[in-house]
Design a protein around this motif. Structure first.
Motif, PDB file in Angstrom:
ATOM      1  N   VAL A 143      -4.218 -24.539   8.797  1.00  9.31           N
ATOM      2  CA  VAL A 143      -5.627 -24.840   9.727  1.00  9.31           C
ATOM      3  C   VAL A 143      -6.342 -23.924   8.363  1.00  9.31           C
ATOM      4  N   ASP A 149     -10.519 -22.174   8.116  1.00 11.00           N
ATOM      5  CA  ASP A 149     -11.759 -21.820   9.036  1.00 11.00           C
ATOM      6  C   ASP A 149     -13.528 -22.591   8.299  1.00 11.00           C
ATOM      7  N   ILE A 180      -6.399 -20.237   7.790  1.00 11.73           N
ATOM      8  CA  ILE A 180      -6.358 -18.745   8.511  1.00 11.73           C
ATOM      9  C   ILE A 180      -4.376 -18.973   9.061  1.00 11.73           C
ATOM     10  N   GLY A 181      -4.021 -20.215   9.175  1.00  7.49           N
ATOM     11  CA  GLY A 181      -2.328 -20.181   8.696  1.00  7.49           C
ATOM     12  C   GLY A 181      -1.811 -21.360   8.768  1.00  7.49           C
ATOM     13  N   VAL A 198       0.141 -16.717  11.051  1.00  2.05           N
ATOM     14  CA  VAL A 198      -0.944 -16.982  11.306  1.00  2.05           C
ATOM     15  C   VAL A 198      -1.687 -15.755  10.829  1.00  2.05           C
ATOM     16  N   SER A 214      -6.418 -13.893  13.744  1.00  2.00           N
ATOM     17  CA  SER A 214      -6.779 -15.382  14.340  1.00  2.00           C
ATOM     18  C   SER A 214      -5.279 -15.755  15.715  1.00  2.00           C
ATOM     19  N   ARG A 215      -4.294 -14.213  15.489  1.00  2.00           N
ATOM     20  CA  ARG A 215      -3.537 -14.622  15.612  1.00  2.00           C
ATOM     21  C   ARG A 215      -3.428 -14.401  18.228  1.00  2.00           C
ATOM     22  N   ASP A 275      -5.996 -16.662  18.942  1.00  2.00           N
ATOM     23  CA  ASP A 275      -6.581 -17.783  19.472  1.00  2.00           C
ATOM     24  C   ASP A 275      -6.167 -18.783  20.022  1.00  2.00           C
ATOM     25  N   TRP A 302      -3.904 -20.259  17.817  1.00  2.00           N
ATOM     26  CA  TRP A 302      -3.453 -20.797  16.484  1.00  2.00           C
ATOM     27  C   TRP A 302      -1.668 -20.937  16.463  1.00  2.00           C
ATOM     28  N   ARG A 315      -0.645 -24.062  18.784  1.00  2.00           N
ATOM     29  CA  ARG A 315      -0.844 -25.010  18.464  1.00  2.00           C
ATOM     30  C   ARG A 315       0.137 -26.085  16.826  1.00  2.00           C
ATOM     31  N   ILE A 316      -0.734 -24.547  16.092  1.00  2.00           N
ATOM     32  CA  ILE A 316       0.633 -25.830  14.573  1.00  2.00           C
ATOM     33  C   ILE A 316       1.841 -25.480  14.636  1.00  2.00           C
TER      34      ILE A 316
END
Length: 149
Positions: free
Chosen positions: A48, A50, A56-57, A75, A79-80, A82, A84, A87-88
Motif C-alpha cells: 500500500v 500513499d 504505507i505498509g 504498517v 497509518s496504524r 486506519d 491498513w 486490509r493488507i
C-alpha cells in the motif's frame, strides 16, 4: 569474517550472503519436493502506497502445498489506526485462496501484534521463549476453508 582454511573444505562465517541464501533455498526446495511430492511454490506480496508513492505498509509471504505463510507484515506508525493492517492481511488471505491455499501461518513477537492476528481468526499453536526483554514469539495458524470470499 572468520574462516577455517586448510587443505580440505572451507568453513566461512560472516554477514548475510545472498548467493548462499539462494543456493540453500534451491537445495531445501528440492529436498522438500522429493519428501512431499509437492514442488509448486511461490512468493506473495501486498503493498500500500500513499498519494506521494511512499510506503504505507505491506506484507511479504510465501505459498507452498496449500499453505500460505506470512513472513513480514508492517504498517507505518501514522497509518496504524486506519485499518491498513486488516486490509493488507485480508488481501493476502484472498490471494492465498485464489492460489488454492486453505491454510495460513504467521508468527508475531508478544511486543508486536499477537492480538491483531487473534482478532482475525488466527489460533495460537505455540511459543518460542527467550526473546529479548522477556518476550516470546507467538506462532499462529488459520484455516481458510469455509471462509466466504
Amino acid at each position: 569474517m572468520n574462516s577455517d582454511q586448510g587443505s580440505g573444505p572451507t568453513l566461512t562465517v560472516g554477514e548475510r550472503d545472498t548467493d548462499l541464501n539462494q543456493r540453500l533455498s534451491e537445495g531445501l526446495d528440492a529436498f522438500n519436493a522429493a519428501a512431499t511430492g509437492v514442488a509448486e511454490q511461490g512468493t506473495l506480496s501486498v503493498k500500500v502506497t500513499d498519494e506521494a508513492g511512499e510506503l504505507i505498509g505491506g506484507l511479504a509471504g510465501w505459498t507452498w502445498g496449500g499453505l500460505c505463510g506470512v513472513s513480514l507484515l508492517w504498517v507505518r506508525e501514522d497509518s496504524r489506526k486506519d485499518g491498513w493492517g486488516s486490509r493488507i492481511l485480508r488481501a493476502a488471505e484472498e490471494e492465498a485462496l485464489r492460489r488454492g491455499c486453505d491454510r495460513m501461518v504467521v508468527s508475531s513477537f508478544t511486543f508486536q501484534a499477537p492480538g491483531f492476528y487473534q482478532r482475525h481468526g488466527y489460533k495460537e499453536t505455540g511459543r518460542t521463549l527467550g526473546i529479548p526483554g522477556g518476550h516470546e514469539d507467538v506462532h499462529f495458524f488459520k484455516s481458510l476453508s469455509g471462509r466466504q470470499g
